[in-house]
Design an enzyme around this catalytic site. Structure first.
Site, PDB file in Angstrom:
ATOM      1  N   CYS A 176      -7.683  -6.046   4.006  1.00  0.00           N
ATOM      2  CA  CYS A 176      -7.305  -4.662   3.710  1.00  0.00           C
ATOM      3  C   CYS A 176      -5.882  -4.531   3.185  1.00  0.00           C
ATOM      4  O   CYS A 176      -5.493  -3.462   2.700  1.00  0.00           O
ATOM      5  CB  CYS A 176      -7.487  -3.794   4.950  1.00  0.00           C
ATOM      6  SG  CYS A 176      -9.166  -3.851   5.635  1.00  0.00           S
ATOM      7  N   HIS A 327      -4.145   2.639   3.326  1.00  0.00           N
ATOM      8  CA  HIS A 327      -5.473   2.037   3.407  1.00  0.00           C
ATOM      9  C   HIS A 327      -6.366   2.958   4.222  1.00  0.00           C
ATOM     10  O   HIS A 327      -5.999   3.425   5.309  1.00  0.00           O
ATOM     11  CB  HIS A 327      -5.370   0.663   4.065  1.00  0.00           C
ATOM     12  CG  HIS A 327      -6.668   0.120   4.556  1.00  0.00           C
ATOM     13  ND1 HIS A 327      -7.794   0.040   3.768  1.00  0.00           N
ATOM     14  CD2 HIS A 327      -7.037  -0.350   5.793  1.00  0.00           C
ATOM     15  CE1 HIS A 327      -8.788  -0.465   4.475  1.00  0.00           C
ATOM     16  NE2 HIS A 327      -8.355  -0.711   5.695  1.00  0.00           N
ATOM     17  N   ASN A 357     -14.250   2.621   5.218  1.00  0.00           N
ATOM     18  CA  ASN A 357     -13.261   1.568   5.013  1.00  0.00           C
ATOM     19  C   ASN A 357     -13.796   0.577   3.982  1.00  0.00           C
ATOM     20  O   ASN A 357     -14.714  -0.197   4.272  1.00  0.00           O
ATOM     21  CB  ASN A 357     -12.985   0.867   6.343  1.00  0.00           C
ATOM     22  CG  ASN A 357     -11.954  -0.237   6.237  1.00  0.00           C
ATOM     23  OD1 ASN A 357     -11.640  -0.724   5.163  1.00  0.00           O
ATOM     24  ND2 ASN A 357     -11.427  -0.654   7.385  1.00  0.00           N
TER      25      ASN A 357
END
Length: 401
Positions: A176, A327, A357
């Site tokens: 990420c 993020h 996500n």
């Protein structure tokens, strides 16, 4: 723990007396963030170079370029899975998921979708916006932890884009945090390597590694790709002001997808030889394991610190940025970081509810939507940060356009 930090913009006077001079290495060159406006020499020795005139020789090279973001694009799979649909296969509900995460839908690859196809679509849109032909690319950085090939997917994306000049293409694996690392790497290539056009892609297909019976993780992840084009520019037009990058391998136990090596035990003969060779081995990657509470604690502590460090290096305060783009992992994390930095809700970019996500894709995906909707305009300053498996985390202060 490892840390890397940088100050890219020489046009910020407020910190010149506060930051100790430091020297870093980019490629074969040396740069000083305190004196980046001065000529920096990348030197080397080539046999017979004494016979080459200064006009013919490419050495020394002078690093005096900045970089700016000139194009973006994104792509998502066609299949959308809602919280209600997840509730049919795992013990959960739309309310349970949305209250704890802010997520309502996510996209999952099926059929003809692949990491490569999503990446090529996102990259093509970014190149079109930037007005850059694939043949004019000097570098393709593929930020992903889920490549379609063990040896990386970047060259396949380069080929699919039709880059006849064979520019360098390689993968960056940092989950990420990958896209932020890609931005910084692109800037280093432009500043230290003389590159003109660099394509940075953030893409992941984590649905292939999700345990769809584990409600603690399957509710979180989706698939997507996002891309930006960074272009060399005059140093005074530089659009990547500063960065702060970190890692801590101790935190791996909280978030990982480990390699499982199912190797058979070998019987060893009296003379030390292996009786069963070659080995019968099957290597797999486990499904994603995450300690949500620990990852939450890590993010709300480390991410604000990283952004504050980057802002300080850029000579900016939280109130001077136009947008906060994190993020897209969990809305509660986003809100907690924004509160710490005193960034009001109207200056937060978030599309988590629609996509979940998407790992390395989440920042460029959200950026692309914000740019194309007219929310982010040329000249806007953005504080962005990625964080996740590794554990890794990093932030960058950028200007769009």
């Amino acid at each position: 723990m490892a840390n890397s930090s940088g100050l890219f913009s020489p046009s910020v006077p407020s910190l010149r007396g506060k930051i100790k001079p430091s020297i870093g290495v980019i490629g074969s060159g040396i740069w000083s963030p305190q004196r980046i406006s001065k000529r920096v020499v990348c030197s080397g020795t080539i046999e017979g170079s004494e016979k080459i005139s200064s006009s013919q020789s490419r050495l020394p090279r002078f690093v005096s370029k900045g970089c700016k973001l000139v194009g973006c694009g994104s792509a998502v799979p066609s299949l959308q899975i809602s919280n209600d649909e997840l509730a049919k296969i795992v013990d959960t509900s739309d309310e349970w998921i949305s209250v704890r995460t802010g997520i309502r839908n996510r996209r999952v690859i099926t059929g003809k979708d692949s990491l490569i196809s999503l990446s090529v679509e996102a990259a093509s849109k970014a190149l079109q916006m930037a007005g850059v032909d694939p043949d004019d690319l000097d570098l393709v950085l593929m930020c992903t932890s889920t490549p379609d090939d063990l040896f990386g997917s970047a060259p396949q994306v380069q080929k699919a884009l039709g880059c006849k000049s064979n520019p360098l293409a390689y993968d960056i694996t940092a989950a990420c945090s990958g896209f932020v690392l890609g931005l910084v790497s692109a800037a280093c290539h432009i500043r230290g390597g003389g590159f003109k056009n660099v394509l940075v892609i953030g893409a992941d297909t984590l649905s292939r590694y999700v345990d769809w019976t584990d409600r603690g993780t399957c509710i979180l992840f989706g698939d997507a790709a996002g891309a930006v084009v960074l272009q060399a520019c005059d140093i005074e037009d530089d659009g990547l002001f500063s960065f702060d990058l970190n890692s801590d391998g101790e935190g791996r136990r909280h978030l990982n997808a480990s390699i499982i090596d199912n190797e058979v035990d070998h019987a060893v003969g009296s003379n030390g030889s292996v009786l069963d060779f070659p080995p019968k081995r099957r290597v797999n990657i486990s499904q994603i394991h995450m300690n949500g509470k620990e990852v939450f604690r890590f993010a709300v502590k480390c991410v604000p610190q990283s952004i504050e460090s980057a802002l300080e290096k850029a000579g900016l305060s939280g109130s001077s940025i136009d947008w906060l783009l994190l993020h897209q992992a969990n809305q509660r994390i986003i809100d907690a970081v924004a509160s710490r930095l005193e960034v009001p809700p109207e200056r937060i970019i978030s599309n988590l509810a629609n996509y979940g996500n998407t790992s390395a894709a989440s920042i460029p995906l959200a950026l692309d939507e914000a740019v194309r909707s007219g929310k982010v305009k040329s000249g806007h300053t953005i504080a962005t940060a990625g964080f996740g498996a590794g554990l890794t985390w990093g932030s960058a202060i950028i200007r769009w356009g």
